[in-house]
Each structure stands twice: as C-alpha cells, then as structure tokens.
Design a protein around this motif. Structure first.
Motif, PDB file in Angstrom:
ATOM      1  N   ILE A  31       0.834  -1.201   0.000  1.00 18.54           N
ATOM      2  CA  ILE A  31       0.000   0.000   0.000  1.00 18.54           C
ATOM      3  C   ILE A  31       0.869   1.251   0.000  1.00 18.54           C
ATOM      4  CG2 ILE A  31      -1.745   1.316   1.267  1.00 18.54           C
ATOM      5  CD1 ILE A  31      -2.809  -1.317   2.353  1.00 18.54           C
ATOM      6  N   PHE A  32       1.905   1.237   0.827  1.00 18.68           N
ATOM      7  CA  PHE A  32       2.793   2.395   0.958  1.00 18.68           C
ATOM      8  C   PHE A  32       4.130   2.123   0.262  1.00 18.68           C
ATOM      9  CE2 PHE A  32       0.071   2.066   4.722  1.00 18.68           C
ATOM     10  CZ  PHE A  32      -0.603   3.276   4.660  1.00 18.68           C
ATOM     11  N   GLY A  33       4.960   3.154   0.164  1.00 20.36           N
ATOM     12  CA  GLY A  33       6.298   2.985  -0.383  1.00 20.36           C
ATOM     13  C   GLY A  33       6.351   3.124  -1.883  1.00 20.36           C
ATOM     14  N   LYS A  34       7.565   3.037  -2.419  1.00 18.89           N
ATOM     15  CA  LYS A  34       7.791   3.197  -3.852  1.00 18.89           C
ATOM     16  C   LYS A  34       7.142   2.045  -4.616  1.00 18.89           C
ATOM     17  CE  LYS A  34      11.417   4.073  -7.263  1.00 18.89           C
ATOM     18  NZ  LYS A  34      10.697   5.241  -7.777  1.00 18.89           N
ATOM     19  N   GLY A  35       6.370   2.382  -5.608  1.00 20.05           N
ATOM     20  CA  GLY A  35       5.685   1.384  -6.399  1.00 20.05           C
ATOM     21  C   GLY A  35       4.442   0.834  -5.735  1.00 20.05           C
ATOM     22  N   GLY A  36       4.092   1.370  -4.560  1.00 19.04           N
ATOM     23  CA  GLY A  36       2.919   0.912  -3.837  1.00 19.04           C
ATOM     24  C   GLY A  36       1.632   1.466  -4.417  1.00 19.04           C
ATOM     25  N   PHE A  37       0.530   1.028  -3.826  1.00 19.67           N
ATOM     26  CA  PHE A  37      -0.781   1.383  -4.353  1.00 19.67           C
ATOM     27  C   PHE A  37      -1.041   2.886  -4.310  1.00 19.67           C
ATOM     28  CE2 PHE A  37      -5.452   1.649  -4.227  1.00 19.67           C
ATOM     29  CZ  PHE A  37      -5.759   0.886  -5.344  1.00 19.67           C
ATOM     30  N   LEU A  38      -0.673   3.529  -3.213  1.00 17.53           N
ATOM     31  CA  LEU A  38      -0.916   4.961  -3.083  1.00 17.53           C
ATOM     32  C   LEU A  38      -0.126   5.760  -4.108  1.00 17.53           C
ATOM     33  CD1 LEU A  38      -1.009   5.439   0.795  1.00 17.53           C
ATOM     34  CD2 LEU A  38      -2.919   5.281  -0.808  1.00 17.53           C
ATOM     35  N   GLU A  39       1.074   5.293  -4.431  1.00 19.11           N
ATOM     36  CA  GLU A  39       1.874   5.978  -5.448  1.00 19.11           C
ATOM     37  C   GLU A  39       1.218   5.844  -6.824  1.00 19.11           C
ATOM     38  OE1 GLU A  39       5.886   4.739  -7.372  1.00 19.11           O
ATOM     39  OE2 GLU A  39       6.412   5.948  -5.612  1.00 19.11           O
ATOM     40  N   LEU A  40       0.665   4.662  -7.103  1.00 20.63           N
ATOM     41  CA  LEU A  40      -0.035   4.448  -8.370  1.00 20.63           C
ATOM     42  C   LEU A  40      -1.257   5.363  -8.475  1.00 20.63           C
ATOM     43  CD1 LEU A  40       0.062   0.552  -8.665  1.00 20.63           C
ATOM     44  CD2 LEU A  40       1.363   2.189 -10.030  1.00 20.63           C
ATOM     45  N   ILE A  41      -2.005   5.467  -7.369  1.00 26.41           N
ATOM     46  CA  ILE A  41      -3.179   6.331  -7.365  1.00 26.41           C
ATOM     47  C   ILE A  41      -2.777   7.782  -7.598  1.00 26.41           C
ATOM     48  CG2 ILE A  41      -5.047   7.242  -5.927  1.00 26.41           C
ATOM     49  CD1 ILE A  41      -5.532   4.441  -6.903  1.00 26.41           C
ATOM     50  N   TYR A  42      -1.729   8.216  -6.915  1.00 29.84           N
ATOM     51  CA  TYR A  42      -1.270   9.597  -7.044  1.00 29.84           C
ATOM     52  C   TYR A  42      -0.852   9.907  -8.486  1.00 29.84           C
ATOM     53  CZ  TYR A  42       1.626  13.760  -6.579  1.00 29.84           C
ATOM     54  OH  TYR A  42       2.186  14.998  -6.752  1.00 29.84           O
ATOM     55  N   SER A  43      -0.054   9.012  -9.070  1.00 36.74           N
ATOM     56  CA  SER A  43       0.430   9.257 -10.437  1.00 36.74           C
ATOM     57  C   SER A  43      -0.713   9.223 -11.435  1.00 36.74           C
ATOM     58  CB  SER A  43       1.501   8.222 -10.808  1.00 36.74           C
ATOM     59  OG  SER A  43       0.971   6.918 -10.789  1.00 36.74           O
ATOM     60  N   GLY A  44      -1.683   8.329 -11.210  1.00 34.27           N
ATOM     61  CA  GLY A  44      -2.820   8.249 -12.126  1.00 34.27           C
ATOM     62  C   GLY A  44      -3.654   9.509 -12.123  1.00 34.27           C
ATOM     63  N   PHE A  45      -3.973  10.013 -10.925  1.00 34.42           N
ATOM     64  CA  PHE A  45      -4.789  11.218 -10.836  1.00 34.42           C
ATOM     65  C   PHE A  45      -4.017  12.448 -11.278  1.00 34.42           C
ATOM     66  CE2 PHE A  45      -7.785   8.805  -8.252  1.00 34.42           C
ATOM     67  CZ  PHE A  45      -8.984   9.371  -8.629  1.00 34.42           C
ATOM     68  N   SER A  46      -2.725  12.498 -10.995  1.00 34.41           N
ATOM     69  CA  SER A  46      -1.947  13.668 -11.404  1.00 34.41           C
ATOM     70  C   SER A  46      -1.823  13.735 -12.914  1.00 34.41           C
ATOM     71  CB  SER A  46      -0.555  13.628 -10.759  1.00 34.41           C
ATOM     72  OG  SER A  46       0.186  12.497 -11.197  1.00 34.41           O
ATOM     73  N   ASP A  47      -1.637  12.570 -13.567  1.00 32.56           N
ATOM     74  CA  ASP A  47      -1.536  12.563 -15.024  1.00 32.56           C
ATOM     75  C   ASP A  47      -2.843  12.989 -15.676  1.00 32.56           C
ATOM     76  OD1 ASP A  47       1.058  11.763 -14.822  1.00 32.56           O
ATOM     77  OD2 ASP A  47       0.668   9.637 -15.234  1.00 32.56           O
ATOM     78  N   ALA A  48      -3.958  12.421 -15.158  1.00 35.25           N
ATOM     79  CA  ALA A  48      -5.260  12.748 -15.742  1.00 35.25           C
ATOM     80  C   ALA A  48      -5.688  14.159 -15.362  1.00 35.25           C
ATOM     81  CB  ALA A  48      -6.306  11.736 -15.277  1.00 35.25           C
ATOM     82  N   GLY A  49      -5.512  14.513 -14.086  1.00 38.09           N
ATOM     83  CA  GLY A  49      -6.015  15.783 -13.587  1.00 38.09           C
ATOM     84  C   GLY A  49      -5.283  16.997 -14.122  1.00 38.09           C
ATOM     85  N   SER A  50      -3.969  16.874 -14.347  1.00 36.07           N
ATOM     86  CA  SER A  50      -3.204  18.031 -14.794  1.00 36.07           C
ATOM     87  C   SER A  50      -3.702  18.538 -16.135  1.00 36.07           C
ATOM     88  CB  SER A  50      -1.714  17.666 -14.888  1.00 36.07           C
ATOM     89  OG  SER A  50      -1.513  16.597 -15.801  1.00 36.07           O
ATOM     90  N   TRP A  51      -4.019  17.614 -17.047  1.00 37.45           N
ATOM     91  CA  TRP A  51      -4.489  18.014 -18.365  1.00 37.45           C
ATOM     92  C   TRP A  51      -5.879  18.627 -18.280  1.00 37.45           C
ATOM     93  CZ3 TRP A  51      -2.598  19.529 -22.584  1.00 37.45           C
ATOM     94  CH2 TRP A  51      -3.310  19.507 -23.784  1.00 37.45           C
ATOM     95  N   VAL A  52      -6.731  18.064 -17.410  1.00 37.62           N
ATOM     96  CA  VAL A  52      -8.075  18.610 -17.241  1.00 37.62           C
ATOM     97  C   VAL A  52      -8.003  20.045 -16.719  1.00 37.62           C
ATOM     98  CG1 VAL A  52     -10.197  18.424 -15.898  1.00 37.62           C
ATOM     99  CG2 VAL A  52      -9.174  16.373 -16.878  1.00 37.62           C
TER     100      VAL A  52
END
Length: 379
Positions: free
Chosen positions: A169-190
């Motif tokens: 869940i935590f740490g590099k490559g963990g679930f929270l990092e995946l969620i963060y990168s996914g929303f940042s990639d999608a959200g920044s363009w929006v």
C-alpha cells in the motif's frame, strides 16, 4: 500503450490481419476514453455544459455499449470474410515475442504499461474485473462520481493485494503511489483545459464573438432536433479544423451551449437533457470522430504507439481509419439518432422534442433593424 503490444504481437503469432487488429485496438481505446469517469474529455465536456459527469455517462452508457457490441460483431464478420485463421495463442506468448527495443521504448514513454504487461504475463486472476463491474453498477444507479471512484479504488486495492498485483500500500511502487500518479496525469491536463475554457471561452463570450455563427444557425433551424443536429455537425467540423479533440471540446463547447440556451424554450429538466446531449457531442464526436480524420493528432498518437511496439510495419493513418468500425458506428449513429428521434428507443438516451421543447420565435433581421431605432427614439 498497454494493449497494443499484446494484441499486435498476438496478431503476429496467429498470422492475423495487422490493420484490422490495429483498428480494433484504437476503437476499443476510444470506447474506454469516452466513457471513463476520470477521462479528460468526459470531465471537461461535462463541465462546459454544466452537467454531472455521472449523469453524462448514464445518458450515453447504453448507446455506447450498443455501439461496442455492433463493432465486435462487425469485426468478427469481416475477419470471417477475410478468411483469417482460427489459430489460438495466449497473451504470455505474445509478450515473449516483444523485442528488447520495444521494452526500452515503453519504459521511457509509459512505464505503467510495462508493469501491466509483466502482470499479464504472470497471470492476472479473473476476479480482478470485479472492481470495474462494481463501478459500472453504482454509476448506473446514480451514485456521485467520487463515490464510484472510491469504491473502485478500495476494491482494486483489496483484490490486488490478494492477487499479488499490488505489492504494497505504501512505499515506492505501492498502491498509493499508483493512485497519485494516475490522478496527477489525468487531472493536470483537465486543469489546463478548464483554464483554457475560462480564458478563451470567457473572452470570446464577452466579445459576443460567437453571435454571427449562432444567429446564422438559429435563423435556419425549424425545430430543436435540427438545432441539436447542427450542434453535432459543429463538433465534427471543429474537430477536423482544430485536429485535436480537446481543443474542439473547449472551443466548440461554449458555442453549442450558447446556441441551445439562447434558442430553446423548455423546462429546466428538458434543458438539462439537451445539455447532456451537447456534452456527449463534444466528447463522443471528439474522440470517435478523431479516428476518421487522417490529420488528427489522436490518430497520429496511435500511429506513434503502434510503430513503437511493432516496428515490423510502417503504420499510416489509413491503417486505423479503414477498419475503425467503432468510430464509424459511433459517429453515424449519434447524428442519425439525434436527427430522426430514434434515440427514444435507447434507454436514457432520448432527448425531448416538440411540443415539450421548441425554438424561440425571433424577429427577422429586417424587422429588428427597422424597429430598434424607433424604439430608441421613443424612449
């Protein structure tokens, strides 16, 4: 980026038709882009028309799925007509065929695709589709967008931990990092595109720059369905002229919103349905329409991915357009159903017609030019 390596190399193994496969991958990607809860095109088009994302998806959901089913049937019929072989292979074999330089390219361009491919090769349990099904069910039931996303995120995390596709869940490559990168990639363009709406759209509206076009269309339509059909055609023309579906959404979106708001008399409920259709025009005709425009940036984006993951073929725009049945069916059906009123046969997809809604009566330009000075002088 994730599907192309699997299916293009699967096609290589079973000796299928490369162009048919490429068009199928592109059409399926557009289907997901057009109906995704956090898709930039869905979010921005809904925001411009002032409708809820979840309502927009519910409005076009059955129509989109029917388009997908028809496309699948057509792909199968055409493949049979081509005499393609019945050879079978699995995704793991296809992934093993991917050359080293392709892996290197994917690591640079889309690292998450590499992670997904490795997971597919190891084998992903069938129950990992449960989060997607849950999100679709609650979305159809009308739950708020954030609630749908939250359910999908939590169920994905739990099942991913069980399946081993989520290492932690935590740490590099963990679930929270995946969620963060996914929303940042999608959200920044929006965010960028919504700023464009606020700046460009706001300035053009203040200048009343869209008035000549709006007046021209309003003076020639006789009913609301004709007006809505013109809105659809404006989105297609804007998409072709700007060569970018997001640019079309933020540029044409305010125009069709103004056209509808200024020229239609209807209850608030019926106006909301018309706004939902306008949002669907912007996103659906933007995403699917892009697949039929040779110079469009979206088509060239897919060509770039296909060329990177399958360097044995020199891809051209016609490779995607020729057999993109998903794009053809979606664009044609959207316009035909809107114009004819046959959309009433599709659940949640109908829009109101006369006498529930009607075009506002306006003075002719001649009458207006004569009366306005007289009224002013009398005042």
């Amino acid at each position: 980026a994730a599907c192309a390596p699997i299916f293009l190399w699967l096609n290589h193994i079973v000796d299928g038709n490369l162009i048919l496969t490429t068009a199928a991958v592109a059409g399926g990607a557009c289907f997901g882009d057009n109906i995704g809860l956090i898709s930039d095109t869905t979010v921005v088009s809904s925001g411009i028309q002032n409708v809820e994302v979840i309502h927009r998806i519910k409005h076009q959901g059955v129509w989109a799925i029917l388009c997908l089913i028809l496309s699948i049937v057509l792909f199968f019929v055409v493949s049979v007509g081509m005499g393609l072989p019945n050879t079978t292979a699995n995704a793991s074999e296809a992934i093993d065929q991917i050359p080293g330089e392709v892996w290197d390219s994917l690591k640079v361009e889309n690292p998450s695709a590499v992670t997904l491919l490795n997971q597919v090769k190891m084998g992903v349990p069938y129950y990992m589709i449960i989060p997607l099904i849950l999100v679709i069910i609650v979305a159809v039931k009308g739950l708020p967008t954030l609630a749908c996303l939250g359910l999908g995120i939590v169920s994905s995390m739990i099942l991913g931990l069980v399946a081993g596709t989520v290492p932690s869940i935590f740490g590099k490559g963990g679930f929270l990092e995946l969620i963060y990168s996914g929303f940042s990639d999608a959200g920044s363009w929006v965010i960028v595109m919504m700023m464009w709406v606020g700046a460009f759209g706001g300035i053009m509206t203040k200048m009343d720059a869209f008035a000549p076009l709006s007046n021209f269309i309003a003076s020639r339509v006789e009913n609301v369905r004709q007006l809505m059909t013109c809105n659809a055609l404006l989105c297609l023309l804007g998409n072709a002229a700007l060569s970018d579906e997001m640019a079309q959404i933020v540029t044409i979106g305010p125009i069709i919103k103004t056209l509808t708001d200024d020229n239609v008399e209807a209850s608030e409920e019926d106006m909301y349905k018309l706004r939902l259709r306008n949002a669907a025009f912007g996103s659906s005709l933007g995403v699917f329409g892009s697949q039929l425009i040779p110079w469009h940036v979206y088509v060239n984006f897919y060509i770039g991915i296909a060329s990177a993951v399958y360097p044995l073929h020199t891809f051209k725009a016609t490779d995607i357009i020729k057999y993109n049945f998903m794009g053809m069916i979606a664009v044609i059906s959207m316009i035909v159903l809107t114009r004819t009123g046959w959309d009433r046969f599709i659940p949640n997809f109908d829009i109101p017609s006369e006498p529930d809604v009607k075009i506002k009566k306006k003075e002719s330009s001649l009458e207006e030019s004569v009366l306005r000075p007289c009224i002013t002088e009398e005042r």
